[in-house]
Motif scaffolding. Structure first.
Motif, PDB file in Angstrom:
ATOM      1  N   ARG A   1       0.852  -1.190   0.000  1.00 38.14           N
ATOM      2  CA  ARG A   1       0.000   0.000   0.000  1.00 38.14           C
ATOM      3  C   ARG A   1       0.890   1.243   0.000  1.00 38.14           C
ATOM      4  NH1 ARG A   1      -1.769   0.937   5.057  1.00 38.14           N
ATOM      5  NH2 ARG A   1      -1.074   3.067   5.107  1.00 38.14           N
ATOM      6  N   VAL A   2       0.646   2.112  -0.956  1.00 40.35           N
ATOM      7  CA  VAL A   2       1.364   3.378  -1.061  1.00 40.35           C
ATOM      8  C   VAL A   2       0.327   4.485  -1.041  1.00 40.35           C
ATOM      9  CG1 VAL A   2       2.825   4.811  -2.550  1.00 40.35           C
ATOM     10  CG2 VAL A   2       3.234   2.339  -2.415  1.00 40.35           C
ATOM     11  N   ASP A   3       0.529   5.455  -0.160  1.00 42.13           N
ATOM     12  CA  ASP A   3      -0.369   6.608  -0.120  1.00 42.13           C
ATOM     13  C   ASP A   3       0.116   7.730  -1.031  1.00 42.13           C
ATOM     14  OD1 ASP A   3      -2.052   5.432   1.898  1.00 42.13           O
ATOM     15  OD2 ASP A   3      -0.493   5.929   3.361  1.00 42.13           O
ATOM     16  N   LEU A   4       1.449   7.901  -1.084  1.00 39.81           N
ATOM     17  CA  LEU A   4       2.039   8.987  -1.859  1.00 39.81           C
ATOM     18  C   LEU A   4       3.338   8.506  -2.474  1.00 39.81           C
ATOM     19  CD1 LEU A   4       2.096  12.033  -2.680  1.00 39.81           C
ATOM     20  CD2 LEU A   4       3.379  12.434  -0.572  1.00 39.81           C
ATOM     21  N   ALA A   5       3.533   8.815  -3.757  1.00 36.29           N
ATOM     22  CA  ALA A   5       4.786   8.494  -4.443  1.00 36.29           C
ATOM     23  C   ALA A   5       5.423   9.780  -4.943  1.00 36.29           C
ATOM     24  CB  ALA A   5       4.529   7.544  -5.608  1.00 36.29           C
ATOM     25  N   PHE A   6       6.703   9.951  -4.636  1.00 35.35           N
ATOM     26  CA  PHE A   6       7.499  11.015  -5.232  1.00 35.35           C
ATOM     27  C   PHE A   6       8.169  10.391  -6.448  1.00 35.35           C
ATOM     28  CE2 PHE A   6       7.646  12.780  -0.819  1.00 35.35           C
ATOM     29  CZ  PHE A   6       7.130  14.032  -1.099  1.00 35.35           C
ATOM     30  N   VAL A   7       7.928  10.944  -7.642  1.00 35.39           N
ATOM     31  CA  VAL A   7       8.368  10.295  -8.875  1.00 35.39           C
ATOM     32  C   VAL A   7       9.163  11.271  -9.744  1.00 35.39           C
ATOM     33  CG1 VAL A   7       7.614   9.052 -10.950  1.00 35.39           C
ATOM     34  CG2 VAL A   7       6.271   8.869  -8.827  1.00 35.39           C
ATOM     35  N   ASP A   8      10.392  10.884 -10.062  1.00 31.51           N
ATOM     36  CA  ASP A   8      11.183  11.645 -11.029  1.00 31.51           C
ATOM     37  C   ASP A   8      10.654  11.327 -12.427  1.00 31.51           C
ATOM     38  OD1 ASP A   8      13.123  13.206 -12.226  1.00 31.51           O
ATOM     39  OD2 ASP A   8      14.790  11.883 -11.716  1.00 31.51           O
ATOM     40  N   VAL A   9      10.778  12.245 -13.354  1.00 23.89           N
ATOM     41  CA  VAL A   9      10.293  12.021 -14.716  1.00 23.89           C
ATOM     42  C   VAL A   9      11.251  11.108 -15.480  1.00 23.89           C
ATOM     43  CG1 VAL A   9       9.737  13.123 -16.914  1.00 23.89           C
ATOM     44  CG2 VAL A   9       9.068  14.216 -14.792  1.00 23.89           C
ATOM     45  N   HIS A  10      12.544  11.318 -15.305  1.00 28.81           N
ATOM     46  CA  HIS A  10      13.540  10.516 -16.018  1.00 28.81           C
ATOM     47  C   HIS A  10      14.142   9.506 -15.053  1.00 28.81           C
ATOM     48  CE1 HIS A  10      17.300   9.438 -18.050  1.00 28.81           C
ATOM     49  NE2 HIS A  10      16.557   9.601 -19.140  1.00 28.81           N
ATOM     50  N   LEU A  11      13.960   8.221 -15.373  1.00 34.23           N
ATOM     51  CA  LEU A  11      14.442   7.127 -14.527  1.00 34.23           C
ATOM     52  C   LEU A  11      15.518   6.339 -15.261  1.00 34.23           C
ATOM     53  CD1 LEU A  11      10.924   6.053 -13.233  1.00 34.23           C
ATOM     54  CD2 LEU A  11      12.633   7.453 -12.025  1.00 34.23           C
ATOM     55  N   LEU A  12      16.037   5.294 -14.626  1.00 30.71           N
ATOM     56  CA  LEU A  12      17.091   4.490 -15.254  1.00 30.71           C
ATOM     57  C   LEU A  12      16.703   3.970 -16.627  1.00 30.71           C
ATOM     58  CD1 LEU A  12      18.655   2.272 -12.437  1.00 30.71           C
ATOM     59  CD2 LEU A  12      19.699   4.185 -13.654  1.00 30.71           C
ATOM     60  N   ASP A  13      15.428   3.679 -16.821  1.00 29.29           N
ATOM     61  CA  ASP A  13      14.976   3.127 -18.093  1.00 29.29           C
ATOM     62  C   ASP A  13      14.420   4.192 -19.048  1.00 29.29           C
ATOM     63  OD1 ASP A  13      12.801   3.535 -16.429  1.00 29.29           O
ATOM     64  OD2 ASP A  13      11.916   1.568 -16.768  1.00 29.29           O
TER      65      ASP A  13
ATOM     66  N   ALA B   1      -1.564   8.634  -4.532  1.00 28.35           N
ATOM     67  CA  ALA B   1      -1.305   9.976  -5.035  1.00 28.35           C
ATOM     68  C   ALA B   1       0.156  10.031  -5.478  1.00 28.35           C
ATOM     69  CB  ALA B   1      -1.574  11.016  -3.952  1.00 28.35           C
ATOM     70  N   ALA B   2       0.468  10.889  -6.437  1.00 26.92           N
ATOM     71  CA  ALA B   2       1.842  11.007  -6.920  1.00 26.92           C
ATOM     72  C   ALA B   2       2.206  12.465  -7.134  1.00 26.92           C
ATOM     73  CB  ALA B   2       2.018  10.230  -8.219  1.00 26.92           C
ATOM     74  N   ILE B   3       3.479  12.746  -6.904  1.00 23.45           N
ATOM     75  CA  ILE B   3       4.032  14.081  -7.128  1.00 23.45           C
ATOM     76  C   ILE B   3       5.297  13.912  -7.949  1.00 23.45           C
ATOM     77  CG2 ILE B   3       5.143  16.075  -6.035  1.00 23.45           C
ATOM     78  CD1 ILE B   3       3.356  15.593  -3.603  1.00 23.45           C
ATOM     79  N   PHE B   4       5.404  14.657  -9.044  1.00 26.46           N
ATOM     80  CA  PHE B   4       6.641  14.659  -9.803  1.00 26.46           C
ATOM     81  C   PHE B   4       7.700  15.438  -9.027  1.00 26.46           C
ATOM     82  CE2 PHE B   4       3.741  14.073 -13.502  1.00 26.46           C
ATOM     83  CZ  PHE B   4       4.330  12.931 -14.032  1.00 26.46           C
ATOM     84  N   THR B   5       8.896  14.899  -8.945  1.00 30.44           N
ATOM     85  CA  THR B   5      10.057  15.609  -8.413  1.00 30.44           C
ATOM     86  C   THR B   5      11.069  15.613  -9.545  1.00 30.44           C
ATOM     87  OG1 THR B   5      10.921  13.557  -7.474  1.00 30.44           O
ATOM     88  CG2 THR B   5       9.662  14.986  -5.991  1.00 30.44           C
ATOM     89  N   THR B   6      11.272  16.757 -10.173  1.00 37.44           N
ATOM     90  CA  THR B   6      12.038  16.744 -11.414  1.00 37.44           C
ATOM     91  C   THR B   6      12.765  18.049 -11.695  1.00 37.44           C
ATOM     92  OG1 THR B   6      11.860  16.294 -13.785  1.00 37.44           O
ATOM     93  CG2 THR B   6      10.016  17.478 -12.766  1.00 37.44           C
ATOM     94  N   ALA B   7      13.850  17.918 -12.418  1.00 34.42           N
ATOM     95  CA  ALA B   7      14.542  19.081 -12.967  1.00 34.42           C
ATOM     96  C   ALA B   7      14.113  19.291 -14.418  1.00 34.42           C
ATOM     97  CB  ALA B   7      16.055  18.876 -12.890  1.00 34.42           C
ATOM     98  N   ASN B   8      13.162  18.475 -14.861  1.00 34.36           N
ATOM     99  CA  ASN B   8      12.699  18.495 -16.248  1.00 34.36           C
ATOM    100  C   ASN B   8      11.216  18.832 -16.323  1.00 34.36           C
ATOM    101  OD1 ASN B   8      15.203  17.391 -17.588  1.00 34.36           O
ATOM    102  ND2 ASN B   8      14.788  15.769 -16.115  1.00 34.36           N
ATOM    103  N   ARG B   9      10.829  19.964 -15.782  1.00 32.86           N
ATOM    104  CA  ARG B   9       9.418  20.382 -15.751  1.00 32.86           C
ATOM    105  C   ARG B   9       8.773  20.309 -17.133  1.00 32.86           C
ATOM    106  NH1 ARG B   9       5.769  24.360 -12.963  1.00 32.86           N
ATOM    107  NH2 ARG B   9       7.125  24.256 -11.150  1.00 32.86           N
ATOM    108  N   GLY B  10       9.513  20.608 -18.166  1.00 35.89           N
ATOM    109  CA  GLY B  10       8.982  20.595 -19.517  1.00 35.89           C
ATOM    110  C   GLY B  10       8.569  19.211 -20.001  1.00 35.89           C
TER     111      GLY B  10
END
Length: 154
Positions: A45-57, A74-83
């Motif tokens: 069970r996950v309530d919140l995920a912090f997710v980068d846009v660019h991953l290893l794959d 729920a998920a939140i993008f954490t990224t240096a690639n907002r675009g």
């Protein structure tokens, strides 16, 4: 909250994890690619995920956010690639630009905990850009999945 970190930079993930636990939340896992992230989303069970846009794959973070939604998280993008974040946020609650501070993450965790518990949460904290498409309350389907999986009371 039960928090998943989806980040391919282990220095960043290793810094973010202690912030989550210090703020009183449970870190349920770390994933560096889409397959690992989806497996964790389906296995626990996950309530919140912090997710980068660019991953290893590759640019697979958007698909991870969609999988999180399908699992009632729920998920939140954490990224240096907002675009690279789709205009509709792919169902994410919002985004936090890198680099971010401990204070921004802690404030976002408190805000999200309130929102996911059905409280207004007040204005979005500094550094967090909420999605204009994220509803005031989680969708009924997501809420019922959370309840079935022992999630937050909504």
């Amino acid at each position: 909250m039960r928090v998943l970190i989806v980040e391919d930079d282990m220095v960043i993930a290793g810094t973010l994890g202690p912030i989550v636990t210090r703020a009183g939340h449970e870190l349920v896992g770390l994933a560096a690619d889409q397959i690992s992230a989806v497996a964790l989303l389906q296995a626990t069970r996950v309530d919140l995920a912090f997710v980068d846009v660019h991953l290893l794959d590759g640019w697979t973070g958007v698909e991870v956010v969609r999988a999180a939604n399908a699992e009632g998280a729920a998920a939140i993008f954490t990224t240096a690639n907002r675009g690279m974040v789709p205009a509709n946020f792919a169902g994410a609650c919002g985004l936090i630009d890198k680099p971010y501070t401990d204070v921004q993450i802690e404030a976002t965790l408190a805000y999200m905990a309130a929102r996911l518990n059905g409280e207004p949460g007040g204005p979005a904290p500094a550094g967090f850009t909420p999605s204009p498409f994220w509803p005031e309350r989680p969708r009924p389907a997501a809420a019922s999945r959370l309840a079935r999986r022992g999630g937050l009371a909504l």
